[in-house]
Design a protein around this motif. Structure first.
Motif, PDB file in Angstrom:
ATOM      1  N   LEU A  45     -29.511  14.304   2.043  1.00  0.00           N
ATOM      2  CA  LEU A  45     -28.072  14.518   2.325  1.00  0.00           C
ATOM      3  C   LEU A  45     -27.832  15.512   3.258  1.00  0.00           C
ATOM      4  CD1 LEU A  45     -25.351  13.195   1.688  1.00  0.00           C
ATOM      5  CD2 LEU A  45     -25.136  15.006  -0.335  1.00  0.00           C
ATOM      6  N   GLU A  46     -28.455  16.705   3.064  1.00  0.00           N
ATOM      7  CA  GLU A  46     -28.247  17.850   3.826  1.00  0.00           C
ATOM      8  C   GLU A  46     -28.695  17.425   5.140  1.00  0.00           C
ATOM      9  OE1 GLU A  46     -29.612  21.650   2.203  1.00  0.00           O
ATOM     10  OE2 GLU A  46     -29.785  20.504   0.498  1.00  0.00           O
ATOM     11  N   ILE A  47     -29.915  16.585   5.400  1.00  0.00           N
ATOM     12  CA  ILE A  47     -30.377  16.359   6.888  1.00  0.00           C
ATOM     13  C   ILE A  47     -29.426  15.622   7.606  1.00  0.00           C
ATOM     14  CG2 ILE A  47     -32.042  14.988   8.147  1.00  0.00           C
ATOM     15  CD1 ILE A  47     -34.159  15.948   6.283  1.00  0.00           C
ATOM     16  N   THR A  48     -28.698  14.675   6.967  1.00  0.00           N
ATOM     17  CA  THR A  48     -27.733  13.865   7.507  1.00  0.00           C
ATOM     18  C   THR A  48     -26.484  14.874   8.009  1.00  0.00           C
ATOM     19  OG1 THR A  48     -28.228  11.985   6.057  1.00  0.00           O
ATOM     20  CG2 THR A  48     -25.941  11.888   7.265  1.00  0.00           C
ATOM     21  N   GLU A  49     -26.022  15.664   7.118  1.00  0.00           N
ATOM     22  CA  GLU A  49     -24.705  16.622   7.379  1.00  0.00           C
ATOM     23  C   GLU A  49     -25.451  17.480   8.468  1.00  0.00           C
ATOM     24  OE1 GLU A  49     -22.875  20.023   5.191  1.00  0.00           O
ATOM     25  OE2 GLU A  49     -23.306  18.525   3.787  1.00  0.00           O
ATOM     26  N   LEU A  50     -26.743  18.027   8.595  1.00  0.00           N
ATOM     27  CA  LEU A  50     -27.021  18.937   9.667  1.00  0.00           C
ATOM     28  C   LEU A  50     -27.185  18.212  10.900  1.00  0.00           C
ATOM     29  CD1 LEU A  50     -29.661  20.887   7.579  1.00  0.00           C
ATOM     30  CD2 LEU A  50     -27.547  21.587   8.528  1.00  0.00           C
ATOM     31  N   MET A  51     -27.652  16.796  10.899  1.00  0.00           N
ATOM     32  CA  MET A  51     -27.662  16.111  11.954  1.00  0.00           C
ATOM     33  C   MET A  51     -26.263  16.092  12.805  1.00  0.00           C
ATOM     34  SD  MET A  51     -30.451  12.930  10.846  1.00  0.00           S
ATOM     35  CE  MET A  51     -30.077  12.141  12.185  1.00  0.00           C
ATOM     36  N   ASN A  52     -25.271  15.430  12.224  1.00  0.00           N
ATOM     37  CA  ASN A  52     -23.802  15.521  12.554  1.00  0.00           C
ATOM     38  C   ASN A  52     -23.357  16.654  13.276  1.00  0.00           C
ATOM     39  OD1 ASN A  52     -23.866  12.626  11.618  1.00  0.00           O
ATOM     40  ND2 ASN A  52     -22.766  13.254   9.621  1.00  0.00           N
ATOM     41  N   ARG A  53     -23.876  17.844  12.646  1.00  0.00           N
ATOM     42  CA  ARG A  53     -23.383  19.124  13.008  1.00  0.00           C
ATOM     43  C   ARG A  53     -23.903  19.211  14.510  1.00  0.00           C
ATOM     44  NH1 ARG A  53     -24.389  24.468   9.800  1.00  0.00           N
ATOM     45  NH2 ARG A  53     -24.380  22.826   8.122  1.00  0.00           N
ATOM     46  N   LEU A  79     -36.226  17.747   9.394  1.00  0.00           N
ATOM     47  CA  LEU A  79     -34.960  17.732  10.159  1.00  0.00           C
ATOM     48  C   LEU A  79     -35.192  17.453  11.579  1.00  0.00           C
ATOM     49  CD1 LEU A  79     -32.066  18.440  10.588  1.00  0.00           C
ATOM     50  CD2 LEU A  79     -32.512  20.929  10.640  1.00  0.00           C
ATOM     51  N   ILE A  80     -36.306  17.996  12.055  1.00  0.00           N
ATOM     52  CA  ILE A  80     -36.609  18.064  13.559  1.00  0.00           C
ATOM     53  C   ILE A  80     -36.933  16.317  13.867  1.00  0.00           C
ATOM     54  CG2 ILE A  80     -38.535  18.357  15.623  1.00  0.00           C
ATOM     55  CD1 ILE A  80     -36.308  20.538  14.709  1.00  0.00           C
ATOM     56  N   VAL A  81     -37.707  15.564  12.807  1.00  0.00           N
ATOM     57  CA  VAL A  81     -38.116  14.281  13.018  1.00  0.00           C
ATOM     58  C   VAL A  81     -36.857  13.357  13.033  1.00  0.00           C
ATOM     59  CG1 VAL A  81     -39.176  12.447  11.823  1.00  0.00           C
ATOM     60  CG2 VAL A  81     -40.358  14.573  11.888  1.00  0.00           C
ATOM     61  N   ASN A  82     -35.965  13.801  12.240  1.00  0.00           N
ATOM     62  CA  ASN A  82     -34.713  12.774  12.199  1.00  0.00           C
ATOM     63  C   ASN A  82     -33.698  13.197  13.369  1.00  0.00           C
ATOM     64  OD1 ASN A  82     -34.443  11.117   9.652  1.00  0.00           O
ATOM     65  ND2 ASN A  82     -35.593  13.098   9.022  1.00  0.00           N
ATOM     66  N   LEU A  83     -33.846  14.339  13.960  1.00  0.00           N
ATOM     67  CA  LEU A  83     -33.105  14.661  14.983  1.00  0.00           C
ATOM     68  C   LEU A  83     -33.681  14.039  16.418  1.00  0.00           C
ATOM     69  CD1 LEU A  83     -32.103  18.350  14.826  1.00  0.00           C
ATOM     70  CD2 LEU A  83     -30.466  16.466  14.649  1.00  0.00           C
ATOM     71  N   LEU A  84     -35.093  14.097  16.485  1.00  0.00           N
ATOM     72  CA  LEU A  84     -35.709  13.674  17.848  1.00  0.00           C
ATOM     73  C   LEU A  84     -36.529  12.523  17.673  1.00  0.00           C
ATOM     74  CD1 LEU A  84     -35.878  14.887  20.685  1.00  0.00           C
ATOM     75  CD2 LEU A  84     -38.046  16.304  19.561  1.00  0.00           C
ATOM     76  N   GLY A  85     -36.691  11.858  16.587  1.00  0.00           N
ATOM     77  CA  GLY A  85     -37.839  10.825  16.261  1.00  0.00           C
ATOM     78  C   GLY A  85     -38.997  11.312  15.885  1.00  0.00           C
ATOM     79  N   HIS A  86     -39.873  10.076  15.366  1.00  0.00           N
ATOM     80  CA  HIS A  86     -41.171  10.437  14.799  1.00  0.00           C
ATOM     81  C   HIS A  86     -42.285  10.611  15.712  1.00  0.00           C
ATOM     82  CE1 HIS A  86     -40.869   5.989  14.881  1.00  0.00           C
ATOM     83  NE2 HIS A  86     -42.343   6.125  14.885  1.00  0.00           N
ATOM     84  N   ASN A  87     -42.159  10.171  16.877  1.00  0.00           N
ATOM     85  CA  ASN A  87     -43.103  10.096  17.689  1.00  0.00           C
ATOM     86  C   ASN A  87     -43.211  11.392  18.715  1.00  0.00           C
ATOM     87  OD1 ASN A  87     -45.405   9.011  19.364  1.00  0.00           O
ATOM     88  ND2 ASN A  87     -44.171   8.086  20.766  1.00  0.00           N
ATOM     89  N   ILE A  88     -43.365  12.443  18.071  1.00  0.00           N
ATOM     90  CA  ILE A  88     -43.240  13.965  18.596  1.00  0.00           C
ATOM     91  C   ILE A  88     -44.309  14.548  18.630  1.00  0.00           C
ATOM     92  CG2 ILE A  88     -40.677  13.969  18.278  1.00  0.00           C
ATOM     93  CD1 ILE A  88     -40.848  15.889  15.995  1.00  0.00           C
ATOM     94  N   GLN A  89     -44.268  15.760  19.002  1.00  0.00           N
ATOM     95  CA  GLN A  89     -45.733  16.839  19.164  1.00  0.00           C
ATOM     96  C   GLN A  89     -44.833  17.979  19.410  1.00  0.00           C
ATOM     97  OE1 GLN A  89     -47.554  16.226  22.891  1.00  0.00           O
ATOM     98  NE2 GLN A  89     -45.637  16.381  24.167  1.00  0.00           N
ATOM     99  N   LEU A  90     -45.623  19.107  19.209  1.00  0.00           N
ATOM    100  CA  LEU A  90     -45.645  20.502  19.651  1.00  0.00           C
ATOM    101  C   LEU A  90     -45.428  20.592  21.039  1.00  0.00           C
ATOM    102  CD1 LEU A  90     -45.358  23.559  18.765  1.00  0.00           C
ATOM    103  CD2 LEU A  90     -47.612  23.731  18.850  1.00  0.00           C
TER     104      LEU A  90
END
Length: 269
Positions: A6-14, A76-87
């Protein structure tokens, strides 16, 4: 800090509205102390200067590398940017007091900009998309302005924006200095207009930037992760270090087994 769905959804919106987030108390005091000790070890190996900018810092100390997959931040980063990510980048910055705004070759302050390559990312209708996200771990007392704080213009990632000037020492309408205490985290999109102000205080400013991008982009830090980082790495760490397949086509269309970060997506079963 544990970030619930629930916090992730709220943080994503912000984040989508403002282009940045400030998260308090992500790191414990013990973790802050260990990271600062690690940074002191790294800095001791460098030539003395007013401002240190050290890239690929995860390869310099295991304590820094531990932030690659921080348990509170990564979902949080995965939900902001997607799961196919890297450093994408691990950038250590240390700025000593600089009350006279002395310009150094190592960037004691940085004028207003969006992050990205030169020439810049494609611009469509005046806007640049979000290609990567940086997580800034605040490791010194940045609770007051003018301590080398990052400046941002909230919402500027969603607007065609050309500042009248780029000099960080002059104030822009709507600018905010990001303040926080040791252990707080500041997250921002690369297309948010931001700047690095000079440290006019008596405190040394220490921050670690850990950035993430799609795995099909070339990281800034390296083209091949150090073997010391890959040794004993679990599947999530291996993905974040860009090691998912010998078939480079799979970096664009990976199989689910190659991208374990998918399990962190909200709604993933």
């Amino acid at each position: 800090m544990k970030t619930a769905p629930l916090e992730i959804t709220e943080l994503m919106n912000r984040f989508n509205e403002q282009g940045y987030l400030i998260l308090p108390d992500v790191l414990s005091q013990d973790k802050v102390d260990r990271l600062n000790a690690a940074i002191d070890e790294v800095i001791a190996e460098e030539q003395e200067t007013l401002a240190y900018n050290i890239y690929n810092s995860v390869s310099r100390h295991p304590e820094i590398a531990s932030l690659i997959d921080h348990e509170a931040i990564l979902p949080l980063i995965v939900n902001l940017l997607g799961h196919n990510i890297q450093l994408h980048i691990s950038h250590l910055t240390v700025r000593k007091p600089n009350p006279n705004d002395v310009i150094t070759a190592t960037h004691s302050f940085i004028d207003w900009h969006q992050d990205g390559p030169h020439p810049q990312f494609p611009v469509i209708a005046g806007l640049t998309a979000t290609y990567y996200i940086k997580v800034c771990y605040i490791l010194s007392d940045m609770s007051q302005p003018n301590r080398g704080n990052t400046k941002v213009i909230p919402g500027s990632h969603k607007k065609p924006y050309n500042p009248n000037h780029k000099d960080v020492r002059l104030q822009l309408d709507g600018e905010v200095q990001v303040c926080g205490k040791p252990g707080d985290v500041f997250i921002f999109a690369q297309n948010l207009w931001h700047a690095g102000s000079a440290n006019q205080s008596e405190f040394i400013r220490k921050q670690l930037f850990i950035g993430y991008s799609p795995i099909w982009m070339r990281p800034i830090d390296y083209h091949q992760a150090d073997e010391s980082l890959l040794k004993d790495a679990d599947p999530i760490r291996r993905q974040l270090l860009g090691q998912i397949s010998d078939n480079k086509f799979k970096y664009y269309v990976p199989e689910d087994s190659m991208v374990p970060l998918k399990s962190m997506l909200i709604g993933h079963s």
